[in-house]
Design a protein around this motif. Sequence first.
Motif, PDB file in Angstrom:
ATOM      1  N   ALA A  89       7.939  17.123  -6.079  1.00 56.47           N
ATOM      2  CA  ALA A  89       6.530  17.590  -5.175  1.00 56.47           C
ATOM      3  C   ALA A  89       6.472  16.684  -3.798  1.00 56.47           C
ATOM      4  CB  ALA A  89       5.320  17.207  -6.108  1.00 56.47           C
ATOM      5  N   PHE A  90       7.187  15.508  -3.746  1.00 54.02           N
ATOM      6  CA  PHE A  90       7.123  14.669  -2.679  1.00 54.02           C
ATOM      7  C   PHE A  90       8.200  14.868  -1.672  1.00 54.02           C
ATOM      8  CE2 PHE A  90       7.398  10.383  -0.762  1.00 54.02           C
ATOM      9  CZ  PHE A  90       5.992  10.134  -0.443  1.00 54.02           C
ATOM     10  N   THR A  91       8.227  15.777  -0.587  1.00 56.33           N
ATOM     11  CA  THR A  91       9.017  16.410   0.243  1.00 56.33           C
ATOM     12  C   THR A  91       8.590  16.327   1.509  1.00 56.33           C
ATOM     13  OG1 THR A  91       8.362  18.637   0.280  1.00 56.33           O
ATOM     14  CG2 THR A  91       9.892  17.836  -1.603  1.00 56.33           C
ATOM     15  N   SER A  92       9.549  16.591   2.660  1.00 50.36           N
ATOM     16  CA  SER A  92       9.186  16.522   4.143  1.00 50.36           C
ATOM     17  C   SER A  92       8.509  17.855   4.291  1.00 50.36           C
ATOM     18  CB  SER A  92      10.531  16.311   4.669  1.00 50.36           C
ATOM     19  OG  SER A  92      11.156  17.317   4.574  1.00 50.36           O
ATOM     20  N   GLU A  93       8.519  18.725   3.642  1.00 51.57           N
ATOM     21  CA  GLU A  93       7.750  20.088   3.926  1.00 51.57           C
ATOM     22  C   GLU A  93       6.086  19.534   4.082  1.00 51.57           C
ATOM     23  OE1 GLU A  93       6.555  24.425   2.028  1.00 51.57           O
ATOM     24  OE2 GLU A  93       7.708  23.039   0.798  1.00 51.57           O
ATOM     25  N   HIS A  94       5.589  18.775   3.487  1.00 47.77           N
ATOM     26  CA  HIS A  94       4.304  18.496   3.719  1.00 47.77           C
ATOM     27  C   HIS A  94       4.028  16.994   3.943  1.00 47.77           C
ATOM     28  CE1 HIS A  94       4.145  21.605   0.308  1.00 47.77           C
ATOM     29  NE2 HIS A  94       3.271  21.983   1.583  1.00 47.77           N
ATOM     30  N   ILE A  95       4.899  16.001   4.009  1.00 45.15           N
ATOM     31  CA  ILE A  95       4.812  14.647   4.134  1.00 45.15           C
ATOM     32  C   ILE A  95       5.692  14.290   5.401  1.00 45.15           C
ATOM     33  CG2 ILE A  95       5.225  12.313   3.020  1.00 45.15           C
ATOM     34  CD1 ILE A  95       4.380  13.622   0.393  1.00 45.15           C
ATOM     35  N   LEU A  96       5.107  13.481   6.214  1.00 41.94           N
ATOM     36  CA  LEU A  96       5.903  13.050   7.328  1.00 41.94           C
ATOM     37  C   LEU A  96       6.434  11.675   7.491  1.00 41.94           C
ATOM     38  CD1 LEU A  96       3.415  14.013  10.459  1.00 41.94           C
ATOM     39  CD2 LEU A  96       5.442  15.133   9.679  1.00 41.94           C
ATOM     40  N   GLY A  97       5.688  10.726   6.624  1.00 45.46           N
ATOM     41  CA  GLY A  97       5.999   9.296   6.581  1.00 45.46           C
ATOM     42  C   GLY A  97       5.602   8.615   5.203  1.00 45.46           C
ATOM     43  N   ALA A  98       5.997   7.446   4.835  1.00 44.40           N
ATOM     44  CA  ALA A  98       5.418   7.140   3.677  1.00 44.40           C
ATOM     45  C   ALA A  98       5.416   5.299   4.197  1.00 44.40           C
ATOM     46  CB  ALA A  98       6.208   6.945   2.451  1.00 44.40           C
ATOM     47  N   ILE A  99       4.149   4.689   3.757  1.00 45.23           N
ATOM     48  CA  ILE A  99       4.045   3.363   4.149  1.00 45.23           C
ATOM     49  C   ILE A  99       4.439   2.481   2.813  1.00 45.23           C
ATOM     50  CG2 ILE A  99       2.406   1.413   4.926  1.00 45.23           C
ATOM     51  CD1 ILE A  99       0.586   3.908   5.824  1.00 45.23           C
ATOM     52  N   LEU A 100       5.238   1.598   2.773  1.00 45.49           N
ATOM     53  CA  LEU A 100       5.876   0.828   1.821  1.00 45.49           C
ATOM     54  C   LEU A 100       5.189  -0.557   1.807  1.00 45.49           C
ATOM     55  CD1 LEU A 100       9.445   1.906   2.045  1.00 45.49           C
ATOM     56  CD2 LEU A 100       7.833   3.202   0.880  1.00 45.49           C
ATOM     57  N   PHE A 101       5.233  -1.390   0.660  1.00 50.32           N
ATOM     58  CA  PHE A 101       5.123  -2.927   0.453  1.00 50.32           C
ATOM     59  C   PHE A 101       6.382  -3.401   0.622  1.00 50.32           C
ATOM     60  CE2 PHE A 101       4.238  -6.041  -2.778  1.00 50.32           C
ATOM     61  CZ  PHE A 101       3.569  -7.054  -2.069  1.00 50.32           C
ATOM     62  N   GLU A 102       6.145  -4.588   0.862  1.00 44.46           N
ATOM     63  CA  GLU A 102       7.479  -5.432   1.055  1.00 44.46           C
ATOM     64  C   GLU A 102       8.543  -5.542   0.071  1.00 44.46           C
ATOM     65  OE1 GLU A 102       8.568  -9.922   2.646  1.00 44.46           O
ATOM     66  OE2 GLU A 102       6.672  -9.218   2.696  1.00 44.46           O
ATOM     67  N   LYS A 103       7.960  -5.628  -0.887  1.00 45.42           N
ATOM     68  CA  LYS A 103       8.881  -5.625  -2.268  1.00 45.42           C
ATOM     69  C   LYS A 103       9.327  -4.191  -2.412  1.00 45.42           C
ATOM     70  CE  LYS A 103       6.863  -9.428  -4.910  1.00 45.42           C
ATOM     71  NZ  LYS A 103       8.134 -10.282  -5.321  1.00 45.42           N
ATOM     72  N   THR A 104       8.781  -3.214  -2.310  1.00 46.32           N
ATOM     73  CA  THR A 104       9.161  -1.766  -2.313  1.00 46.32           C
ATOM     74  C   THR A 104      10.370  -1.700  -1.425  1.00 46.32           C
ATOM     75  OG1 THR A 104       7.166  -0.915  -2.995  1.00 46.32           O
ATOM     76  CG2 THR A 104       8.488   0.594  -2.510  1.00 46.32           C
ATOM     77  N   MET A 105      10.218  -2.005  -0.245  1.00 48.15           N
ATOM     78  CA  MET A 105      11.147  -1.877   0.921  1.00 48.15           C
ATOM     79  C   MET A 105      12.456  -2.658   0.458  1.00 48.15           C
ATOM     80  SD  MET A 105      11.393  -3.733   4.758  1.00 48.15           S
ATOM     81  CE  MET A 105      11.538  -5.471   4.131  1.00 48.15           C
ATOM     82  N   ASN A 106      12.517  -3.843  -0.311  1.00 51.09           N
ATOM     83  CA  ASN A 106      13.532  -4.554  -0.668  1.00 51.09           C
ATOM     84  C   ASN A 106      14.104  -4.047  -2.353  1.00 51.09           C
ATOM     85  OD1 ASN A 106      14.149  -6.371   1.641  1.00 51.09           O
ATOM     86  ND2 ASN A 106      12.076  -7.308   0.949  1.00 51.09           N
ATOM     87  N   SER A 107      13.599  -3.226  -2.688  1.00 48.12           N
ATOM     88  CA  SER A 107      13.896  -2.628  -3.892  1.00 48.12           C
ATOM     89  C   SER A 107      14.619  -1.102  -3.841  1.00 48.12           C
ATOM     90  CB  SER A 107      12.835  -2.290  -4.917  1.00 48.12           C
ATOM     91  OG  SER A 107      12.054  -3.569  -5.187  1.00 48.12           O
ATOM     92  N   LYS A 108      15.394  -0.682  -4.770  1.00 50.70           N
ATOM     93  CA  LYS A 108      16.165   0.548  -4.656  1.00 50.70           C
ATOM     94  C   LYS A 108      15.409   1.498  -5.363  1.00 50.70           C
ATOM     95  CE  LYS A 108      20.507  -1.638  -3.592  1.00 50.70           C
ATOM     96  NZ  LYS A 108      22.061  -1.812  -3.690  1.00 50.70           N
ATOM     97  N   VAL A 109      15.581   2.904  -4.906  1.00 56.57           N
ATOM     98  CA  VAL A 109      15.235   3.876  -5.582  1.00 56.57           C
ATOM     99  C   VAL A 109      16.432   5.031  -5.827  1.00 56.57           C
ATOM    100  CG1 VAL A 109      13.852   6.287  -5.518  1.00 56.57           C
ATOM    101  CG2 VAL A 109      13.097   3.974  -4.468  1.00 56.57           C
ATOM    102  N   ASP A 110      16.887   5.460  -7.038  1.00 58.92           N
ATOM    103  CA  ASP A 110      18.045   6.245  -7.268  1.00 58.92           C
ATOM    104  C   ASP A 110      19.325   5.598  -6.298  1.00 58.92           C
ATOM    105  OD1 ASP A 110      19.383   8.482  -8.410  1.00 58.92           O
ATOM    106  OD2 ASP A 110      18.710   9.789  -6.729  1.00 58.92           O
ATOM    107  N   GLY A 111      19.304   4.265  -6.735  1.00 56.50           N
ATOM    108  CA  GLY A 111      20.653   3.766  -5.918  1.00 56.50           C
ATOM    109  C   GLY A 111      20.624   3.069  -4.526  1.00 56.50           C
ATOM    110  N   LEU A 112      19.659   3.486  -3.757  1.00 55.65           N
ATOM    111  CA  LEU A 112      19.475   3.432  -2.433  1.00 55.65           C
ATOM    112  C   LEU A 112      18.208   2.706  -2.311  1.00 55.65           C
ATOM    113  CD1 LEU A 112      20.096   6.973  -0.823  1.00 55.65           C
ATOM    114  CD2 LEU A 112      21.654   4.941  -0.701  1.00 55.65           C
ATOM    115  N   TYR A 113      18.069   1.690  -1.280  1.00 59.15           N
ATOM    116  CA  TYR A 113      16.966   0.915  -0.903  1.00 59.15           C
ATOM    117  C   TYR A 113      15.899   1.928  -0.374  1.00 59.15           C
ATOM    118  CZ  TYR A 113      19.194  -3.721  -0.811  1.00 59.15           C
ATOM    119  OH  TYR A 113      19.844  -4.782  -1.339  1.00 59.15           O
ATOM    120  N   SER A 114      14.794   1.616  -0.714  1.00 57.96           N
ATOM    121  CA  SER A 114      13.595   2.771  -0.583  1.00 57.96           C
ATOM    122  C   SER A 114      13.710   3.447   0.800  1.00 57.96           C
ATOM    123  CB  SER A 114      12.059   1.878  -0.738  1.00 57.96           C
ATOM    124  OG  SER A 114      12.226   1.345  -1.852  1.00 57.96           O
TER     125      SER A 114
END
Length: 323
Positions: A89-114
């Motif tokens: 449900a979380f796609t670029s069709e409806h979402i332009l950007g996402a604001i991350l917390f510092e720890k999220t920036m330095n953590s990985k999602v599905d093998g890639l940094y966030s």
Amino acid sequence: MEKNDKKWYNTKKLAKTNIYVKRRNHCMNTAQLERMKNGAGFIAALDQSGGSTPKALKAYGIQETEYHSEEEMFDLIHQMRSRILTSDAFTSEHILGAILFEKTMNSKVDGLYSADYLWEKKGIVPFLKVDKGLDEKKDEVQLMKPIPNLDKILEQARGRNIFGTKMRSVIHNANQKGIREIVDQQFDIGLKIVQKGFVPILEPEVNINSNSKKEAEEILIEEIMQHMKALDSSVKLIFKVSIPTVAGLYSDLMKDSKTVRVVALSGGYSRNEADELLRENPGLIASFSRALLSDLNAKQTQEEFDAALGKAIHEIYEASMAE
């Protein structure tokens, strides 16, 4: 205007800054800038920090008794954010950007940094919350606490392919001195961030429960527009504001060539309330957190989770795109 007015100092300071800004804008991702400027959609705020994380987890159905250390707490919030980011449900069709917390920036999602996951897999522009929280209330406002390691944070953000930043301060009542200090601080730090090649989101929130919200917003927009006049056209800024009492208050700010976007926080309104108010302000798009995530629960099946998130995203998108 008297020469001892603080704006004279700011104007001179900004003029010097503008020379350097021109040299730094080549660092900016132009494809992401174009998407943020002209794309359809809204910004998802997923930047709950240490102080607000327990509350966010509780709203998600995870009680404080279910974790026993700060590390476990942050692991759980990252699992929640990862579930959101990877949702169909979380796609670029409806979402332009996402604001991350510092720890999220330095953590990985599905093998890639966030941030890489957001842009490479989803086509969503990544932002980073850089403020360290709010100072004590003075002159009816709460300035941001100092950010002593800002340069280090921005260097990390560059390495993690972050496009822009976000920082929040709060206005509680219509106090000219306090609001001026809020705007001065937001622009001062914001321009330092611009110099490093990022697009900052300046967030001078007005408390939606303020008895003088309308008057505070009138002072706020006047102060913002004074600063905007002093800036070189190469500067690019995003503003995150409370949905105004008087619809259309930020229309002139939206038209300024230095403004990439003006976005709105939900500020404690329910999603339905925030969406209704948003529809009254064409051009103002959402940057919601609680109003976006309020129907999500850790115990939902993936199908239930995707359906709840998709419904919220669709409703917020429709309100953001209202004309």
